[in-house]
Design a protein around this motif. Sequence first.
Motif, PDB file in Angstrom:
ATOM      1  N   ASP A   1      24.808  51.204   7.238  1.00 21.94           N
ATOM      2  CA  ASP A   1      25.241  49.836   7.513  1.00 21.94           C
ATOM      3  C   ASP A   1      24.120  48.840   7.259  1.00 21.94           C
ATOM      4  OD1 ASP A   1      27.720  50.631   8.288  1.00 21.94           O
ATOM      5  OD2 ASP A   1      27.463  50.240  10.434  1.00 21.94           O
ATOM      6  N   GLN A   2      24.471  47.685   6.766  1.00 22.68           N
ATOM      7  CA  GLN A   2      23.553  46.547   6.755  1.00 22.68           C
ATOM      8  C   GLN A   2      24.295  45.347   7.330  1.00 22.68           C
ATOM      9  OE1 GLN A   2      22.255  45.222   2.926  1.00 22.68           O
ATOM     10  NE2 GLN A   2      24.286  45.286   1.993  1.00 22.68           N
ATOM     11  N   HIS A   3      23.552  44.519   8.041  1.00 24.95           N
ATOM     12  CA  HIS A   3      24.191  43.418   8.740  1.00 24.95           C
ATOM     13  C   HIS A   3      23.352  42.163   8.590  1.00 24.95           C
ATOM     14  CE1 HIS A   3      26.309  41.130  11.789  1.00 24.95           C
ATOM     15  NE2 HIS A   3      27.178  42.112  11.911  1.00 24.95           N
ATOM     16  N   PRO A   4      23.975  41.043   8.186  1.00 22.65           N
ATOM     17  CA  PRO A   4      23.227  39.784   8.074  1.00 22.65           C
ATOM     18  C   PRO A   4      23.297  38.986   9.373  1.00 22.65           C
ATOM     19  CG  PRO A   4      25.407  39.508   7.130  1.00 22.65           C
ATOM     20  CD  PRO A   4      25.354  40.919   7.671  1.00 22.65           C
ATOM     21  N   PHE A   5      22.236  38.258   9.643  1.00 20.47           N
ATOM     22  CA  PHE A   5      22.181  37.349  10.783  1.00 20.47           C
ATOM     23  C   PHE A   5      21.576  36.040  10.295  1.00 20.47           C
ATOM     24  CE2 PHE A   5      21.637  41.697  12.177  1.00 20.47           C
ATOM     25  CZ  PHE A   5      22.543  41.826  13.220  1.00 20.47           C
ATOM     26  N   ARG A   6      22.066  34.928  10.844  1.00 19.73           N
ATOM     27  CA  ARG A   6      21.497  33.653  10.403  1.00 19.73           C
ATOM     28  C   ARG A   6      20.986  32.858  11.597  1.00 19.73           C
ATOM     29  NH1 ARG A   6      25.939  29.171   8.394  1.00 19.73           N
ATOM     30  NH2 ARG A   6      27.006  28.842  10.393  1.00 19.73           N
ATOM     31  N   LEU A   7      19.925  32.113  11.339  1.00 19.97           N
ATOM     32  CA  LEU A   7      19.220  31.409  12.398  1.00 19.97           C
ATOM     33  C   LEU A   7      18.706  30.081  11.862  1.00 19.97           C
ATOM     34  CD1 LEU A   7      18.052  31.878  15.345  1.00 19.97           C
ATOM     35  CD2 LEU A   7      15.940  32.545  14.206  1.00 19.97           C
ATOM     36  N   ALA A   8      18.779  29.033  12.673  1.00 19.62           N
ATOM     37  CA  ALA A   8      18.241  27.724  12.297  1.00 19.62           C
ATOM     38  C   ALA A   8      16.741  27.687  12.582  1.00 19.62           C
ATOM     39  CB  ALA A   8      18.947  26.614  13.070  1.00 19.62           C
ATOM     40  N   MET A   9      15.946  27.345  11.559  1.00 16.86           N
ATOM     41  CA  MET A   9      14.492  27.280  11.687  1.00 16.86           C
ATOM     42  C   MET A   9      13.995  26.076  10.906  1.00 16.86           C
ATOM     43  SD  MET A   9      13.646  31.362  11.049  1.00 16.86           S
ATOM     44  CE  MET A   9      11.919  31.259  11.513  1.00 16.86           C
TER      45      MET A   9
END
Length: 615
Positions: free
Chosen positions: A505-513
Amino acid sequence: MCAKNLKSRRNFLRNSLVSAAAAPVLPNLLGTAPAEQPEAIPVEKKALPPKNPVSDKHRNLFNGDTCVFFYNPEMWQPEDFSVKTVKNPRTGKMNTKPTLVGGPFKAKAIHRYVDVLADNGIDTFVINANASRAWYPSKKITSILDGYKRGDRDFFRGHAICQGITEPEAVEEFLDTFSTFMNLYQDLLDAGVDWLAETSKACRARKIAPWVSIRMNDMHGSNNFDGSFFNVPLLKQKEMRLQNSSYGSINSLYRQGLNYEKREVRDLMFTQIREVVEDYDFEGLELDWLRNPLCCEPNATPETIGMMNDWIRQVRALTQSRAKKTGRPYPLGLRIPGRLDILKSIGLDVVTLCQEGTIDFVSPSGFWCTTWDMPHDEFRKRLGDRVAIYGVVEDGANGLPTQNQTGDFSQRLRYISASPEVLHANAAGKLAMGANGIEWFNFYCTDQPRLPGLKADYAAMRQIDKLDFLRGKPKHYCFAIGGKSFNHVPFELPAQLPVALELGDQHPFRLAMCAEPTDKNLELTVQIVLKAGDEMKYLPVSFNGCWPTLKNERTSQLLFPCGSLTHHTKDHIAYNYRFPVSLVRDGWNEIVVENGGKLPVNLVCIELAVHPKTA
């Protein structure tokens, strides 16, 4: 801290002082060289948010609840108050917990608190006037101490169950501490001081804009509608309450707020709003629909939505009339959770109200934990350029439990006003996404339980509304973690974590920086937090599309301490990955985690640090 205690910050008087925690230590983030990564192509900084007549003058907002001055009088009136272990007059025995002693509480404490805000860069104080009842001495609606006589402990007895307290002796201890706390308000009443009016007076003295916030459906007394002194009389009538706002395992009582489809409810709330607008010296109004997000029955009809729009337009007419009378603008705004369409389903059509000019500002927020992925860019597209959009910094980092170095003190929630690095990261991400300014919420809750080693850093608020000031500063970013104790579902943004990764499995995550300067000897560390029992052999991590790296260092330390909290608990273990800081972009950033091992892994949390390079 248990979920029951976090359910209401009014529960602070039950928290005990624990033994002194170990002093914070800065962790050695990694002792190895970073994996070779390609330098990112320079990314242009995002355009600044449009000029706005509200945020041009109001960029650093401090939201204080009805107890903000009263939580810690030993801080604001130390010559008259202290916290010590004393003999209980009811039992004749020494109390087992330190107790607030001294008094009486005086108006000078309010002025000293506002002085601290002014000295630390706050330009606007948004003071909350009510929970369910008015907490100030209202002349128009029921006030919190109506009918109370000093010493009448039974006046508060019906609220004990709302704090989760049912054992007889625990109830008596609650009454001991809670009556002491409420007597601080009685001190001012006896002296003829209206603390709400005094707040505005203190703001004027320090040239801070005084705004007022009204909670539209506060449910602190929901476990005892008839018996809790918190509740307005209208809440005792079942026919005035919502009946269809809960589902599944959601607490039905907590969702039975006042139903704005009822004219009696709208009239009650309009009466209170009219009072604080017309009879007090404020110059801005926030309608707080987050504590709690309850308005009309779900799946509101177009007619119901239209009715609520008209009602809020009447509030707008009230503020405009006040502005005309005083010659000062009187912005009207909303504090809301982040899912606009869900809000419309309960009658709150934020998009229409903003686009037509009824609403001047919005403050999208989390309930207890601050948000890290609030889509301020999408809010801008949907709400238009006219409205000011604030980034709200709540006092909870996320639901990741942490502890001090020795492990004799732990908390389920980090109070981030004790960590400049977390505050800088949270504000920077929101500003980089286009927020017009910052609004602080629950900042003072760090001081509230009086825990050794944990103290709010008011100086950290200085210039935090300026993105250029934040670039290059050490930062500690976090991801939200799902959990009913810290969220209002379905109104808040769904948390990206935790996630179980199967083989491959691969999983993307997004974050405001925010993007960082490349000439300040900085680097980025991504910390992956797993369950302690998980086998971790191959867990590649990629940041913003760079080639995945396997190189990491196992650690039990947090990226930065938060007061006395420095380590993960025994239930979790962390792995640090290093990347060039040049990869960090203004706005959305992506972390992709793969499971290259043979067994599933439970990805509990992801946290990131911008910090000076280590050897």
